[in-house]
Design an enzyme around this catalytic site. Sequence first.
Site, short mmCIF file in Angstrom:
data_model
loop_
_atom_site.label_atom_id
_atom_site.label_comp_id
_atom_site.label_asym_id
_atom_site.label_seq_id
_atom_site.Cartn_x
_atom_site.Cartn_y
_atom_site.Cartn_z
N ILE A 202 0.86 -1.19 0.00
CA ILE A 202 0.00 0.00 0.00
C ILE A 202 0.90 1.24 0.00
CG2 ILE A 202 -1.91 1.21 1.16
CD1 ILE A 202 -2.20 -1.36 2.91
N HIS A 203 0.74 2.09 -1.01
CA HIS A 203 1.52 3.33 -0.99
C HIS A 203 0.88 4.49 -1.73
CE1 HIS A 203 2.68 2.17 -5.09
NE2 HIS A 203 3.04 3.43 -5.26
N ARG A 204 -0.13 4.26 -2.55
CA ARG A 204 -0.72 5.33 -3.35
C ARG A 204 -1.40 6.37 -2.47
NH1 ARG A 204 -0.23 5.57 -9.21
NH2 ARG A 204 0.29 3.46 -9.86
N ALA A 205 -1.24 7.64 -2.86
CA ALA A 205 -1.82 8.74 -2.10
C ALA A 205 -3.33 8.62 -1.98
CB ALA A 205 -1.45 10.07 -2.75
N ASP A 279 -1.93 -1.53 -4.44
CA ASP A 279 -2.39 -0.36 -5.20
C ASP A 279 -1.30 0.08 -6.18
OD1 ASP A 279 -0.55 0.83 -3.50
OD2 ASP A 279 -2.02 1.98 -2.37
#
Length: 357
Positions: A202-205, A279
């Site tokens: 998980i890393h998307r803004a 993501d």
Amino acid sequence: MKKMITIVGARPQFIKVAPVSRVLRQTYQELLVNTGQHYDFNMSGVFFEELQIPRPDYNLEVGSHTHGKQTGMMLGAIEEILMKEKPDGVLVYGDTNSTLAGALAASKLHIPLFHIEAGLRSYNRQMPEEINRVMTDHLSNLLFAPTERAVHNLALENIKHNVRLSGDVMYDAVRYNYELARSKFDVSNLGQSKGSYYLCTIHRAENTDQPTRLKAIINSLFGLEIPVLLPLHPRTHKILKGLGLMEEIHKHKHIKLMEPVSYLEMIILEMEAKGIITDSGGVQKEAYFAKVPCFTLRDETEWEETVETGWNTLVNPLTMDLNKVMNQKRMSSYKDDLYGNGHASQQIVSQLDAFFG
């Protein structure tokens, strides 16, 4: 010998550079500029060692800032390098702020710009990556599209000339590195076996910057019945801690927190997983290469082919039960040539040769 400057700065770009640089440096002088967009060693430096990428000729060490400030800092620094080195062309990859900064600097100095992974579209302008990729495509002199869909997307924006269907350089990278990865890593060292765990990133803004959405994702992971390996991006870790979610995660023993992993280790974790929850655009494709079901925590994807073939499912954590979705039967069909034949790098360098005549 023609001089090429390649601009990178984020994890996916390091992976894409490796196979292209191997071919490019046979006939071109390549200078590598690392913007430092990802500055943690496990997110950048380790790739130069693992993937045998030459050390950068320039390290800008920009680090993490707001989008505008980060892009502006990169733009100024890259412009100085281009004015000093006077390259014959600039290569950029993907859709990061480093990509856009490099594209702007090259175009303003009238230096030919080449975009690898052109034509991707999620059609969501709320994503900073979408803005970056659209602007870069419209500035580029040669556009290397990884799929037929990408070529079609460009045609819809009236970009029909200087578009080349090259295949996907990430497929080149996976094919080249899989055996090396197998020789170095084994999931048994993590107490797991093939198909005994889910892998999650998980890393998307759009997920991390929305507390309600991020909490829904974490709560979904709590409901899964087998171990979940969760390598945490430093920024995601910081946000989870700030929301008080790290304490909750530690209470659920089947959630196995990990430091960011190297690319080679990631390949093995993907290949051996029962399913992948992510993501990340790149991880979606790697899941397809691994023939492992992928569940994408987004409302849309730039890799629509993976959804159409049945290997990827879009999951909105606010409205969908992740556990239920993951246990549904799905029809899937695998196409070996969906992302080319594993020789995209050779195709790209051949087209560069033709461009320079």
